[in-house]
Motif scaffolding. Structure first.
Motif, PDB file in Angstrom:
ATOM      1  N   UNK A 529       0.847  -1.182   0.000  1.00 44.94           N
ATOM      2  CA  UNK A 529       0.000   0.000   0.000  1.00 44.94           C
ATOM      3  C   UNK A 529       0.887   1.237   0.000  1.00 44.94           C
ATOM      4  N   UNK A 530       0.518   2.199  -0.844  1.00 43.08           N
ATOM      5  CA  UNK A 530       1.231   3.472  -0.901  1.00 43.08           C
ATOM      6  C   UNK A 530       0.456   4.449  -0.039  1.00 43.08           C
ATOM      7  N   UNK A 531       1.083   4.884   1.061  1.00 37.45           N
ATOM      8  CA  UNK A 531       0.419   5.760   2.012  1.00 37.45           C
ATOM      9  C   UNK A 531       0.726   7.208   1.697  1.00 37.45           C
ATOM     10  N   UNK A 532      -0.288   8.012   1.729  1.00 33.84           N
ATOM     11  CA  UNK A 532      -0.170   9.426   1.395  1.00 33.84           C
ATOM     12  C   UNK A 532       0.058  10.227   2.662  1.00 33.84           C
ATOM     13  N   UNK A 547       0.448  -7.140   6.443  1.00 33.04           N
ATOM     14  CA  UNK A 547       0.171  -8.475   6.965  1.00 33.04           C
ATOM     15  C   UNK A 547      -1.330  -8.722   6.839  1.00 33.04           C
ATOM     16  N   UNK A 548      -1.801  -9.823   7.392  1.00 32.46           N
ATOM     17  CA  UNK A 548      -3.224 -10.164   7.222  1.00 32.46           C
ATOM     18  C   UNK A 548      -4.131  -9.078   7.797  1.00 32.46           C
ATOM     19  N   UNK A 549      -3.825  -8.599   8.976  1.00 32.36           N
ATOM     20  CA  UNK A 549      -4.665  -7.571   9.594  1.00 32.36           C
ATOM     21  C   UNK A 549      -4.634  -6.284   8.772  1.00 32.36           C
ATOM     22  N   UNK A 550      -3.436  -5.971   8.293  1.00 29.29           N
ATOM     23  CA  UNK A 550      -3.316  -4.773   7.465  1.00 29.29           C
ATOM     24  C   UNK A 550      -4.111  -4.905   6.178  1.00 29.29           C
ATOM     25  N   UNK A 551      -4.130  -6.104   5.599  1.00 33.73           N
ATOM     26  CA  UNK A 551      -4.904  -6.315   4.386  1.00 33.73           C
ATOM     27  C   UNK A 551      -6.394  -6.154   4.645  1.00 33.73           C
ATOM     28  N   UNK A 552      -6.856  -6.652   5.787  1.00 32.19           N
ATOM     29  CA  UNK A 552      -8.276  -6.513   6.125  1.00 32.19           C
ATOM     30  C   UNK A 552      -8.636  -5.040   6.223  1.00 32.19           C
ATOM     31  N   UNK A 553      -7.766  -4.248   6.890  1.00 34.79           N
ATOM     32  CA  UNK A 553      -8.037  -2.817   7.043  1.00 34.79           C
ATOM     33  C   UNK A 553      -8.040  -2.114   5.684  1.00 34.79           C
ATOM     34  N   UNK A 554      -7.060  -2.446   4.807  1.00 40.74           N
ATOM     35  CA  UNK A 554      -6.962  -1.778   3.515  1.00 40.74           C
ATOM     36  C   UNK A 554      -8.118  -2.178   2.603  1.00 40.74           C
ATOM     37  N   UNK A 568     -17.438  -3.461   6.477  1.00 44.61           N
ATOM     38  CA  UNK A 568     -16.326  -3.509   5.526  1.00 44.61           C
ATOM     39  C   UNK A 568     -15.328  -4.586   5.874  1.00 44.61           C
ATOM     40  N   UNK A 569     -14.999  -4.712   7.173  1.00 43.78           N
ATOM     41  CA  UNK A 569     -14.040  -5.734   7.609  1.00 43.78           C
ATOM     42  C   UNK A 569     -14.588  -7.139   7.343  1.00 43.78           C
ATOM     43  N   UNK A 570     -15.870  -7.323   7.592  1.00 38.08           N
ATOM     44  CA  UNK A 570     -16.471  -8.634   7.344  1.00 38.08           C
ATOM     45  C   UNK A 570     -16.412  -8.975   5.856  1.00 38.08           C
ATOM     46  N   UNK A 571     -16.715  -7.986   5.035  1.00 42.49           N
ATOM     47  CA  UNK A 571     -16.664  -8.212   3.592  1.00 42.49           C
ATOM     48  C   UNK A 571     -15.227  -8.482   3.147  1.00 42.49           C
ATOM     49  N   UNK A 572     -14.262  -7.768   3.752  1.00 42.67           N
ATOM     50  CA  UNK A 572     -12.856  -7.971   3.411  1.00 42.67           C
ATOM     51  C   UNK A 572     -12.408  -9.390   3.774  1.00 42.67           C
ATOM     52  N   UNK A 573     -12.785  -9.831   4.950  1.00 42.27           N
ATOM     53  CA  UNK A 573     -12.441 -11.198   5.367  1.00 42.27           C
ATOM     54  C   UNK A 573     -13.043 -12.208   4.409  1.00 42.27           C
ATOM     55  N   UNK A 574     -14.271 -11.944   3.984  1.00 38.59           N
ATOM     56  CA  UNK A 574     -14.938 -12.857   3.048  1.00 38.59           C
ATOM     57  C   UNK A 574     -14.189 -12.912   1.710  1.00 38.59           C
ATOM     58  N   UNK A 575     -13.736 -11.760   1.240  1.00 37.88           N
ATOM     59  CA  UNK A 575     -12.982 -11.718  -0.018  1.00 37.88           C
ATOM     60  C   UNK A 575     -11.673 -12.498   0.099  1.00 37.88           C
ATOM     61  N   UNK A 576     -10.979 -12.307   1.218  1.00 37.94           N
ATOM     62  CA  UNK A 576      -9.703 -12.997   1.416  1.00 37.94           C
ATOM     63  C   UNK A 576      -9.910 -14.512   1.481  1.00 37.94           C
TER      64      UNK A 576
END
Length: 583
Positions: A529-532, A547-554, A568-576
């Motif tokens: 991730x490129x942080x501004x 890491x995994x947690x960071x991916x869920x947040x992003x 959003x986090x639930x949907x992110x976990x589902x995608x992963x």
């Protein structure tokens, strides 16, 4: 079972050529950033304006892309990109680097590129300064960058034909090998015929000169050593009176001339006789003196023999003007040959021998031309037959490939698009046949197939290239693919399908994707991730490996715009989980 497959794939990653690390300085909004890349599927995400696209721009510069000074970060004197690549030791790329004096250490290659604010660009390869064009040439074996502003590797006709041939597989190997062998011989025969026919006048002139020289030599008919013998004879004939006088005088001095007796004149024989008589009277008294008497006797015999030879020589020497004229005329003829054909008569005879051999060769050219013409016609017929076989195999592969890419496009939210491979016949035989290959696309059923750059918009083109690369996976051996805006204008199910296909492509190559879709990012093996920063620039820590947690947040931020949204986090976990199951 799937876990075992993934383990095997990761083992293959260890030896697969790839981009391992990229350092970017002063490019766009990026002040300084470091990207540590996975051998598999890498995604780069970030907020709008954070500098995601600069990652692709940096990779483009690294591999010889056009240097645009306007892309340099405001306030910076220059932009720089450095990449660490893992390559095969002793392989094609390593050999190319070593040929220009660069270093490859433990299978790692360092490439760097700088661009000044004035537009000056410099490049280094393996620690050695090289022209930027060298990076472009090397990139053909290392990376394919697919972006709206990038030169598309597979849009090059030669690449399209080569990729189609690899896609055709074993069906093309045997006929292509036979064609290549026949083509090489056909080219050799054509070159020989061209030389023999275009230089016919020069060869005819050479043959005429050789014939003239050989006829001239044959007419004179020189003999080995004849020039030396005639030179000696001419000397004798030219000085006959002097030679005879000298021999007669010497004979008189040794033996005397009874016809011209002069009182008091004494010849050598008489003197030797007197000396011998004086010693013979007392030789019995001293053996040493007796030996001298014997030597005087031998001297007398020798002088007598010489005198006899002189008399015979003087008798044989006669002035012969007629013979002298003949000798001088013969020598003139030989001298004329020597001036033209050799240093002496021996050289003239050697020229005649070699020229006769050359004339035989030249006179045999007509037969040679006939033989080569027949062979050329036979090879042309053979090539025509083999080229037709290549075309047939390619047409089958092209049809199969077109259907496969069209199916991929349907899953990538381009259900009406159709890709075809157009084969056209070249005017002449080429190293790989007579087929010119061009990929074309029809945007909808009623549209005619157009070249890819004309048949697809910028966003669509990236998806088309993804579909092509997925179908060509394993056939086109580039080790690293870079996609920018591959998901432009799509979402939902189509976005998931794009993610699936990028993950599939990553099984055989390294894939780097800049994306704004969480459905695509979820399939990555590594998420960057490129942080501004608050001032709108990207600092050293701006590129972060999640890491995994960071991916869920992003992914949650990309889905809902909120990093900590429970939905959003639930949907992110589902995608992963979906992506992990697909992989």
């Amino acid at each position: 079972m799937r876990t075992g497959v993934r383990i095997q794939e990761r083992r293959e990653w260890a030896v697969r050529p790839r981009v391992e690390e990229v350092r970017i300085q002063g490019l766009g909004v990026i002040d300084e950033a470091v990207l540590e890349l996975s051998p598999g599927f890498n995604v780069v995400t970030g907020e709008t304006g954070a500098g995601k696209t600069m990652v692709v721009t940096g990779l483009g510069l690294l591999f010889g892309g056009r240097a645009d000074p306007s892309r340099i970060r405001p306030g910076a004197e220059r932009a720089g990109v450095e990449g660490t690549l893992v390559i095969e030791p002793g392989g094609r790329v390593a050999q190319q680097v070593e040929d220009i004096g660069g270093d490859v250490e433990d299978g790692e290659l360092i490439i760097s590129r700088t661009v000044s604010a004035e537009g000056r660009s410099r490049a280094w390869l393996g620690g050695r300064g090289v022209p930027v064009g060298t990076l472009t040439y090397l990139a053909d074996d290392l990376v394919a960058v697919h972006g709206q502003m990038d030169q598309q590797r597979l849009l090059q006709p030669a690449r399209q034909r080569a990729a189609l041939d690899r896609y055709a597989g074993n069906d093309l190997v045997k006929p292509l090998r036979a064609y290549t062998q026949a083509y090489k011989r056909h080219k050799q025969v054509a070159a020989l015929l061209d030389e023999l026919t275009t230089r016919a006048r020069e060869r005819a002139q050479e043959a005429d000169l050789l014939r003239f020289g050989l006829e001239e030599i044959e007419k004179v008919d020189p003999k080995p050593g004849e020039d030396v013998e005639l030179r000696g004879e001419e000397e004798r004939l030219s000085h006959a009176d002097a030679l005879r006088g000298a021999a007669t005088g010497a004979h008189a001095a040794l033996l005397g001339d009874p016809m011209q007796a002069i009182d008091g004149a004494r010849d050598v024989i008489s003197l030797l006789g007197e000396a011998r008589a004086a010693i013979d009277a007392v030789r019995d008294f001293d053996a040493e003196l007796a030996g001298m008497a014997d030597r005087l006797a031998e001297a007398g015999y020798l002088v007598s023999d010489v005198a006899t030879d002189l008399a015979a020589y003087a008798e044989s020497i006669e002035a012969d003007p007629a013979r002298l004229a003949v000798v001088q005329e013969r020598r003139a003829l030989l001298s004329g040959l020597v001036r033209k054909y050799g240093e002496d008569v021996t050289g003239v005879l050697e020229w005649a021998r070699s020229s006769a051999a050359r004339l035989t060769e030249l006179e045999g050219d007509d037969e040679r031309i006939e033989e080569l013409t027949r062979e050329h016609e036979e090879l042309t017929a053979r090539l025509t037959e083999l080229a037709a076989e290549l075309t047939r195999v390619r047409e089958v592969a092209a049809e199969r490939f077109g259907h496969a890419v069209t199916e991929e496009l349907a899953a990538l939210a381009m259900p009406h698009a159709r890709v075809v491979v157009q084969l056209t016949r070249a005017a002449e035989f080429g190293p790989e046949g007579v087929d010119e290959v061009e990929l074309r696309m029809a945007a909808h059923p009623a549209a005619p197939p157009l070249p890819l750059t004309k048949g697809a918009s910028g966003g669509e083109l990236s998806r088309v290239m993804l579909a092509i690369e997925v179908v060509f996976a394993g056939a086109d051996p580039v080790p690293t693919f870079v996609f920018d805006e591959v998901d432009a204008g799509v979402g939902g199910k189509a976005a998931v399908e794009i993610g699936r296909r990028l993950a599939r492509l990553a099984r055989t190559a390294q894939v780097i994707v800049v994306t704004h879709l969480p459905q695509v990012a979820a399939f990555a093996d590594q998420h960057l991730v490129v942080e501004k920063a608050s001032d709108g620039s990207v600092v050293r820590s701006g590129v972060v490996t999640l890491d995994h947690e960071g991916r869920v947040r992003e992914l949650s931020r990309m889905l809902a715009g909120l990093e900590d949204s429970e939905l959003g986090r639930a949907h992110a976990e589902e995608l992963l989980e979906l992506a992990a199951a697909e992989r």
